[in-house]
Structures are given as structure tokens and as C-alpha cells.
Scaffold this motif. Structure first.
Motif, mmCIF file in Angstrom:
data_model
loop_
_atom_site.group_PDB
_atom_site.id
_atom_site.type_symbol
_atom_site.label_atom_id
_atom_site.label_comp_id
_atom_site.label_asym_id
_atom_site.label_seq_id
_atom_site.Cartn_x
_atom_site.Cartn_y
_atom_site.Cartn_z
ATOM 1 N N LEU A 191 0.838 -1.190 0.000
ATOM 2 C CA LEU A 191 0.000 0.000 0.000
ATOM 3 C C LEU A 191 0.877 1.245 0.000
ATOM 4 C CD1 LEU A 191 -2.503 -1.125 2.806
ATOM 5 C CD2 LEU A 191 -2.675 -1.540 0.342
ATOM 6 N N TYR A 192 0.445 2.258 -0.756
ATOM 7 C CA TYR A 192 1.231 3.487 -0.869
ATOM 8 C C TYR A 192 0.328 4.696 -0.634
ATOM 9 C CZ TYR A 192 4.635 0.336 -2.907
ATOM 10 O OH TYR A 192 5.510 -0.708 -3.103
ATOM 11 N N HIS A 193 0.875 5.679 0.068
ATOM 12 C CA HIS A 193 0.122 6.886 0.374
ATOM 13 C C HIS A 193 0.377 7.949 -0.682
ATOM 14 C CE1 HIS A 193 4.123 7.880 1.701
ATOM 15 N NE2 HIS A 193 3.763 9.113 2.035
ATOM 16 N N SER A 194 -0.290 9.089 -0.535
ATOM 17 C CA SER A 194 -0.057 10.248 -1.393
ATOM 18 C C SER A 194 0.220 11.443 -0.499
ATOM 19 C CB SER A 194 -1.282 10.515 -2.280
ATOM 20 O OG SER A 194 -2.326 11.088 -1.515
ATOM 21 N N GLN A 195 0.409 12.592 -1.114
ATOM 22 C CA GLN A 195 0.663 13.805 -0.334
ATOM 23 C C GLN A 195 -0.565 14.251 0.450
ATOM 24 O OE1 GLN A 195 2.103 16.728 -3.114
ATOM 25 N NE2 GLN A 195 4.187 15.925 -3.086
ATOM 26 N N GLN A 196 -1.721 13.692 0.107
ATOM 27 C CA GLN A 196 -2.960 14.098 0.786
ATOM 28 C C GLN A 196 -3.432 13.076 1.823
ATOM 29 O OE1 GLN A 196 -3.044 13.851 -2.817
ATOM 30 N NE2 GLN A 196 -2.304 15.953 -3.014
ATOM 31 N N THR A 197 -2.607 12.061 2.124
ATOM 32 C CA THR A 197 -3.002 11.049 3.108
ATOM 33 C C THR A 197 -1.848 10.733 4.052
ATOM 34 O OG1 THR A 197 -2.275 9.099 1.845
ATOM 35 C CG2 THR A 197 -4.489 9.947 1.386
ATOM 36 N N PHE A 198 -2.200 10.140 5.189
ATOM 37 C CA PHE A 198 -1.194 9.553 6.059
ATOM 38 C C PHE A 198 -0.801 8.188 5.494
ATOM 39 C CE2 PHE A 198 -3.374 12.483 8.956
ATOM 40 C CZ PHE A 198 -2.296 13.105 9.578
ATOM 41 N N PHE A 199 0.167 7.533 6.133
ATOM 42 C CA PHE A 199 0.572 6.214 5.684
ATOM 43 C C PHE A 199 -0.593 5.231 5.817
ATOM 44 C CE2 PHE A 199 4.777 7.879 7.161
ATOM 45 C CZ PHE A 199 5.365 7.932 5.903
ATOM 46 N N PRO A 200 -0.858 4.423 4.790
ATOM 47 C CA PRO A 200 -1.952 3.452 4.882
ATOM 48 C C PRO A 200 -1.559 2.247 5.718
ATOM 49 C CG PRO A 200 -0.828 3.222 2.787
ATOM 50 C CD PRO A 200 -0.183 4.395 3.480
ATOM 51 N N ASN A 201 -2.565 1.593 6.275
ATOM 52 C CA ASN A 201 -2.356 0.376 7.050
ATOM 53 C C ASN A 201 -3.298 -0.717 6.582
ATOM 54 O OD1 ASN A 201 -0.423 1.479 8.945
ATOM 55 N ND2 ASN A 201 -2.123 2.598 9.874
ATOM 56 N N LEU A 202 -2.922 -1.956 6.886
ATOM 57 C CA LEU A 202 -3.816 -3.088 6.700
ATOM 58 C C LEU A 202 -4.368 -3.436 8.071
ATOM 59 C CD1 LEU A 202 -4.671 -4.781 4.223
ATOM 60 C CD2 LEU A 202 -3.041 -6.504 4.955
ATOM 61 N N SER A 203 -5.704 -3.404 8.219
ATOM 62 C CA SER A 203 -6.326 -3.532 9.528
ATOM 63 C C SER A 203 -6.368 -4.978 10.004
ATOM 64 C CB SER A 203 -7.758 -2.990 9.482
ATOM 65 O OG SER A 203 -8.610 -3.908 8.819
ATOM 66 N N VAL A 204 -6.774 -5.174 11.246
ATOM 67 C CA VAL A 204 -6.917 -6.523 11.797
ATOM 68 C C VAL A 204 -7.942 -7.323 11.003
ATOM 69 C CG1 VAL A 204 -6.218 -5.889 14.129
ATOM 70 C CG2 VAL A 204 -8.636 -5.713 13.483
ATOM 71 N N ASP A 205 -8.899 -6.627 10.374
ATOM 72 C CA ASP A 205 -9.941 -7.294 9.586
ATOM 73 C C ASP A 205 -9.598 -7.352 8.106
ATOM 74 O OD1 ASP A 205 -11.586 -7.681 11.840
ATOM 75 O OD2 ASP A 205 -12.313 -5.624 11.681
ATOM 76 N N ASN A 206 -8.330 -7.107 7.767
ATOM 77 C CA ASN A 206 -7.840 -7.219 6.384
ATOM 78 C C ASN A 206 -8.440 -6.167 5.442
ATOM 79 O OD1 ASN A 206 -6.200 -9.633 6.904
ATOM 80 N ND2 ASN A 206 -8.167 -10.672 7.138
ATOM 81 N N GLU A 207 -8.614 -4.960 5.982
ATOM 82 C CA GLU A 207 -9.016 -3.824 5.161
ATOM 83 C C GLU A 207 -7.823 -2.898 4.962
ATOM 84 O OE1 GLU A 207 -13.646 -2.680 5.906
ATOM 85 O OE2 GLU A 207 -12.242 -2.111 7.473
ATOM 86 N N ALA A 208 -7.627 -2.437 3.729
ATOM 87 C CA ALA A 208 -6.668 -1.366 3.479
ATOM 88 C C ALA A 208 -7.322 -0.060 3.906
ATOM 89 C CB ALA A 208 -6.297 -1.318 2.010
ATOM 90 N N ILE A 209 -6.609 0.750 4.694
ATOM 91 C CA ILE A 209 -7.185 1.971 5.247
ATOM 92 C C ILE A 209 -6.263 3.152 4.987
ATOM 93 C CG2 ILE A 209 -7.996 3.131 7.328
ATOM 94 C CD1 ILE A 209 -8.622 0.457 8.541
ATOM 95 N N TRP A 210 -6.823 4.193 4.369
ATOM 96 C CA TRP A 210 -6.129 5.465 4.207
ATOM 97 C C TRP A 210 -6.859 6.530 5.010
ATOM 98 C CZ3 TRP A 210 -6.532 1.982 0.268
ATOM 99 C CH2 TRP A 210 -5.371 1.659 -0.457
ATOM 100 N N LEU A 211 -6.121 7.380 5.693
ATOM 101 C CA LEU A 211 -6.661 8.508 6.442
ATOM 102 C C LEU A 211 -6.293 9.792 5.702
ATOM 103 C CD1 LEU A 211 -7.875 9.920 8.951
ATOM 104 C CD2 LEU A 211 -5.641 9.671 10.064
ATOM 105 N N PHE A 212 -7.299 10.559 5.282
ATOM 106 C CA PHE A 212 -7.048 11.783 4.519
ATOM 107 C C PHE A 212 -6.586 12.912 5.437
ATOM 108 C CE2 PHE A 212 -10.203 9.545 1.874
ATOM 109 C CZ PHE A 212 -9.494 9.486 0.680
ATOM 110 N N LEU A 213 -5.630 13.684 4.944
ATOM 111 C CA LEU A 213 -5.170 14.849 5.685
ATOM 112 C C LEU A 213 -6.235 15.934 5.695
ATOM 113 C CD1 LEU A 213 -1.500 15.031 4.353
ATOM 114 C CD2 LEU A 213 -2.219 14.426 6.662
ATOM 115 N N GLU A 214 -6.922 16.102 4.567
ATOM 116 C CA GLU A 214 -7.986 17.105 4.499
ATOM 117 C C GLU A 214 -9.329 16.415 4.292
ATOM 118 O OE1 GLU A 214 -7.151 21.244 2.936
ATOM 119 O OE2 GLU A 214 -5.785 20.057 1.688
ATOM 120 N N GLY A 215 -9.690 16.150 3.040
ATOM 121 C CA GLY A 215 -10.974 15.516 2.763
ATOM 122 C C GLY A 215 -12.155 16.442 2.924
ATOM 123 N N THR A 216 -11.882 17.746 3.023
ATOM 124 C CA THR A 216 -12.953 18.723 3.223
ATOM 125 C C THR A 216 -13.576 19.112 1.886
ATOM 126 O OG1 THR A 216 -11.240 20.437 3.200
ATOM 127 C CG2 THR A 216 -11.991 19.666 5.346
#
Length: 323
Positions: free
Chosen positions: A106-131
Motif C-alpha cells: 500500500l502506498y500513500h499520497s501527499q494528501q493522506t497519512f501512511f496506509p495500514n492493513l487492519s486486523v480485519d484485512n481492510e486497506a485503510i487510508w486517512l485523509f489529511l484534508e478531505g474537506t
């Protein structure tokens, strides 16, 4: 409302005791993010791997901030030892509890934090803005798995501060994260070695609904739970597939006039076109299992034996149905 209500109410009480501005009524809260659009591209690399790229637009029509993008990557197939064509990022983590997921980086962008693979096997990205009025591009997955349709979620930020949850903590109608979460199917690494079978959308899982019954009703169209209609989109077509476990007489629809155009049967299917009216269109399909036959018309109690799928389409069109 997400029923972490005690903690939310506590936060609200602390906020109120600080002498801040008057708290708002949470019953009026609208964090709708259904205007968000996702552009997906899939490229087969010279190494034989697939690169999945996701670009997002968060239009001004959104009322809330998009906080999370999640893709289900669960899979029990054994892909063996995989040598990826490029190194992983240093910030991402794999928290998978059982390791049952397709091999991915998994790779992030300039608009997200580092992505993770969750305990339930979901790829998760957290947006810095998303507004509303912003965008995010270049979220990537690299995988040896071919493209298929996977379940995804867009979830809004729902900070409790500024809202008076303490006064309404027992009110189950107060909207919370589930009510504004956009769910659907999107191209992503499939749980397959070769081209996968076409997937169907199971609809959204209500917070009090048993996920085991969420496939009583499946949809080949639409493939998303919430969206903003295009200006010329005057109707929406539902292609519905019924489980073998369904109790056909239990099927209900809102608006009620749609029900007469359905002919539910075990393992059967229906296609119906529903007109869109200007404003919010909420379309609800409900079905129960065969074992609940005796209680099919009872509206009280838990939702453990039924599938409730809610679709919300916001429309500005003043046209009539395409039919």
C-alpha cells in the motif's frame, strides 16, 4: 447514532462545562459525503503485477469531511512467496490478525497519512484534508492479484465537540457515522489467481444488523449506497438478487408503490426502475430469513434475522422518469 454514546456524551459534557459556545442539536446533524467521486485506474506492470490507483474529488456539495477510505482485501487463497517489484513504504503497518488477505503493498499520497492493513484485512487510508472543495490523488496498491470488484467504504469525520449529545444520549434516531458512510464496490485486487467472477453489492450493514444476513438481498446495480445524481439522471435501476434463504413474503420496499413491481422468490431476481424526485431520495429494501417466517410482519425487536439496505440519492433534476 454509533452506540458509543456514553463516551460521546461524556465528551460533550466536558465541552459544555468549559463555558464554550452553545452546543448544537445533534438531531439536525448532516455530514453527508455522497458527492465524493472516485476515479480508479488499473495498470498491468511489466513485472506481471497490477497497480491500482485511486483519485478522489470532494466537491463543495459535500456537507462533511471525508476521513477514511477502506477496501476489503480479505482472502484465504495462498499466493506463496511474493517478490514485489518495488519496496514497501516505511510508515505503513500490517495489523492483519489472521493473515487472510491478498498480498499487497500500500502506498500513500501527499494528501493522506501512511496506509495500514487492519486486523480485519481492510486497506485503510486517512485523509489529511478531505474537506469540501479539496481532492486527493495517487493512493496506490500493488498486488499480483487481478482486478475484481471489492467492497469499499468512505467514512466521514464525526467529532462530538460542539454537539449536545448528553441531552439525547438515549435517542436512537440521532445520526452517526453509519448514517453517512458511503459503501459500494470498486476495482481492487480480487481474491483470485485469474479473472474473478462478477461480484454483487450486498448493500450497507446497519449498526444493529447481523452481518450474516446481509446477503439476503444482493445487487448487480447500483454498486454504491449513496451518491449525488447527475443533472440528467431522472431514475435509478435496481437489479436485485434474492438469497435461497429468503422468506419472499417478508420483502418490503420504501417507497411502498415499488413493491407491486417485485416478484421475490428464493434464488430469483428482479429489475425495477425507480423515479428520482428533486432533493433526497431514500430507498429502502428489507427482507427476512425463512426461519423468521412467523415474525415477518413484526416490526419490533432486533434486526438479527433481516437484511435492511438503505440507498440515498440526492437529486437536483426536475425531469421525469426515463421510462
Amino acid at each position: 447514532m454509533n452506540r458509543n454514546v456514553v463516551m460521546v456524551a461524556l465528551f460533550a459534557s466536558i465541552y459544555a462545562s468549559g463555558g464554550m459556545a452553545q452546543l448544537k442539536d445533534p438531531r439536525t446533524r448532516d455530514e453527508n459525503i455522497s458527492a465524493t467521486t472516485i476515479n480508479t485506474s488499473v495498470t498491468k506492470l511489466s513485472s506481471g503485477f497490477y497497480e491500482y490507483t485511486y483519485d478522489f474529488a470532494f466537491p463543495e456539495e459535500n456537507l462533511g469531511r471525508v476521513q477514511f477510505f477502506k477496501i476489503d482485501l480479505s482472502c484465504e487463497l495462498d499466493f506463496g512467496n511474493v517478490a514485489f517489484p518495488e519496496p514497501p513504504i516505511s510508515g505503513g503497518k500490517n495489523y492483519s490478525e489472521d493473515g487472510n488477505h491478498v498480498p499487497v503493498q500500500l502506498y500513500h499520497s501527499q494528501q493522506t497519512f501512511f496506509p495500514n492493513l487492519s486486523v480485519d484485512n481492510e486497506a485503510i487510508w486517512l485523509f489529511l484534508e478531505g474537506t469540501p472543495g479539496t481532492s486527493a490523488s495517487g493512493l496506490r496498491i500493488i498486488s499480483p492479484a487481478p482486478p475484481g470488484l471489492r467492497n469499499y467504504k468512505l467514512q466521514p469525520e464525526m467529532e462530538p465537540f460542539g454537539w449536545d449529545y448528553s441531552e439525547f444520549e438515549e435517542d436512537p434516531t440521532i445520526p452517526w457515522i453509519d448514517d453517512f458512510t458511503v459503501e459500494g464496490l470498486i476495482k481492487a485486487p480480487a481474491c483470485a489467481f485469474d479473472d474473478p467472477e462478477p461480484e454483487k453489492f450486498a448493500g450497507s450493514v446497519h449498526y444493529s444488523q447481523n452481518s450474516d444476513t446481509n446477503e439476503l438481498l444482493m445487487y448487480a446495480a447500483p454498486l454504491r449506497s449513496q451518491w449525488h445524481a447527475e443533472p440528467d439522471e431522472n431514475s435509478v435501476e435496481f437489479e436485485i438478487f434474492y438469497s435461497d434463504d429468503i422468506y419472499p413474503e417478508s420483502v418490503k420496499v420504501q417507497p411502498g408503490w415499488v413493491r407491486k413491481y417485485l416478484n421475490p422468490s428464493k434464488g430469483g431476481s428482479d429489475t425495477v426502475e425507480i423515479r428520482l424526485r428533486p432533493g433526497m431520495n431514500k430507498i429502502i429494501f428489507e427482507a427476512r430469513t425463512e426461519k423468521s417466517k412467523g415474525n415477518a410482519d413484526r416490526d419490533k425487536g432486533a434486526m438479527f434475522d433481516k437484511d435492511v439496505d438503505v440507498f440515498e440519492i440526492r437529486s437536483t433534476s426536475k425531469g421525469q422518469s426515463k421510462k
